[in-house]
Design an enzyme around this catalytic site. Structure first.
Site, PDB file in Angstrom:
ATOM      1  N   SER A 256       0.847  -1.188   0.000  1.00 32.55           N
ATOM      2  CA  SER A 256       0.000   0.000   0.000  1.00 32.55           C
ATOM      3  C   SER A 256       0.883   1.238   0.000  1.00 32.55           C
ATOM      4  CB  SER A 256      -0.951  -0.023   1.195  1.00 32.55           C
ATOM      5  OG  SER A 256      -1.903   1.019   1.095  1.00 32.55           O
ATOM      6  N   THR A 257       0.739   2.138   0.969  1.00 33.08           N
ATOM      7  CA  THR A 257       1.484   3.394   0.971  1.00 33.08           C
ATOM      8  C   THR A 257       2.992   3.142   0.898  1.00 33.08           C
ATOM      9  OG1 THR A 257      -0.245   4.294   2.392  1.00 33.08           O
ATOM     10  CG2 THR A 257       1.783   5.584   2.162  1.00 33.08           C
TER      11      THR A 257
END
Length: 375
Positions: A189-190
């Site tokens: 993700s991030t």
């Protein structure tokens, strides 16, 4: 920008600066962000010059930044921020082919994430936009930008759906077949786009087939896949329904669609499905990992990488219980040590490795033959 002064926000709400030339977008983002008890719109600005003026008084925790604006474009402003006072920047862009290419350049320039401009035509669209935008703001605020790490309270979010919403419940059992291809499932993700780029560019052409879920808006995944395909020895493309996984091929889940792995004889193919967000995401790492546990078992390697929240933690545990090899990226090399941390806490990770060691593990992966029990 030259006279921006450092400041620190306290342990209270995350302060967000919105920079967009559209008044309607500024209003929509302000309403969404302001609705969260842990978020606060510090200021809004119609262009980077106005934003710089507001940042002379206090610095935000997160900046939501448009790309196309008058007087100074968002890319130039992003580069100035990263050169003078690095801050977490989220690109908020329309979903166009040109925009998705620019988004990839923004990530390389230091942006931590991207989000589509909110669509609020229906109650359902507004609810999904609110969830995604607020989650991205929280994740960005916790991101490590260079040597700087945010110190913020843990995130508490409302109840979320599990992979049961898309797939049958997981039944712990070791499965696999000695004549089945090895397969690798990766979730991030991030901070994941640049981390994935590091891993994919280091892989040899004979590595096992790879299925990837990277939390990314619809419309951006195809551009990301093409960019990786042009710089990697292996082939990288956005996944299509029914496509076979093959050695030297990495398939990336399309934005806003779940990605699953299915067995076909001794091979594996991917399925691209709609469905509700799982662990607050679509695509969801938990969905990919559970489907891999069910279809491949001990013939799989599961890898969970940088990202906020816990998507993929339960799925990685299910993979390990099915006999798969499992790896979590270590804290030192994560932009946000959320998803790997939660997986490690649940006992899902067999090994914890730095970013530089992940490609080698994928290239050397061989199924856990001694633990395979077909059923």
């Amino acid at each position: 920008m030259s006279d921006i002064r450092s400041s620190r926000s306290g342990g209270g709400r995350i302060k967000v600066l919105i920079v967009d030339d559209s008044a309607s977008v500024r209003n929509a983002l302000s309403d969404i962000i302001g609705s969260a008890p842990d978020l606060e719109v510090m200021a809004v600005a119609s262009d980077p010059y106005v934003a710089a003026q507001k940042m002379r008084t206090a610095l935000p925790d997160v900046i939501f930044l448009d790309i196309e604006m008058p007087r100074m474009d968002g890319m130039t402003f992003l580069k100035k921020i990263m050169a003078q006072r690095p801050l977490p920047v989220v690109i908020c862009s329309t979903l166009t082919e040109e925009g998705s290419q620019t988004f990839m350049q923004a990530l390389e320039a230091g942006a931590v994430d991207a989000i589509a401009k909110p669509k609020v035509a229906t109650a359902e669209a507004l609810a999904e936009a609110r969830m995604r935008i607020c989650d991205v703001a929280r994740a960005a605020a916790h991101a490590r930008i260079g040597a700087r790490r945010r110190t913020l309270p843990p995130i508490k979010v409302e109840e979320k759906l599990t992979a049961d919403a898309v797939l049958p419940p997981f039944v712990p059992r070791r499965t696999g077949s000695a004549d089945t291809d090895p397969v690798v499932a990766v979730g991030a993700s991030t901070g994941g786009t640049e981390a994935l780029a590091t891993v994919l560019r280091a892989l040899p052409v004979n590595c096992p087939g790879i299925a990837i879920v990277q939390h990314m808006p619809e419309g951006f995944t195809a551009a990301f896949a093409r960019r990786m395909d042009g710089s990697c020895a292996i082939r990288v493309k956005e996944a299509a329904q029914g496509e076979l996984l093959a050695p030297g091929l990495a398939l990336i889940a399309p934005g806003d669609r779940h990605l699953l792995i299915e067995r076909v004889g001794r091979h594996f193919r991917v399925a691209v499905r709609d469905g509700p967000p799982v662990s607050r995401h679509r695509p969801s790492v938990d969905v990919l990992f559970r489907s891999t546990a069910q279809a491949a078992g001990a013939n799989a390697l599961g890898l969970i990488m940088t990202g906020m929240g816990d998507d993929g933690a339960q799925g990685l545990l299910e993979l390990r219980r099915a006999g798969a090899r499992t790896i979590a990226q270590d804290e030192a090399s994560c932009i946000v040590f959320g998803m790997p941390k939660e997986a490690i806490a649940r006992g899902a990770a067999e090994r914890i490795l730095g970013l530089d060691g992940l490609a080698g593990e994928i290239a050397r992966f061989q199924p856990n033959r001694q633990q395979v029990h077909t059923s």
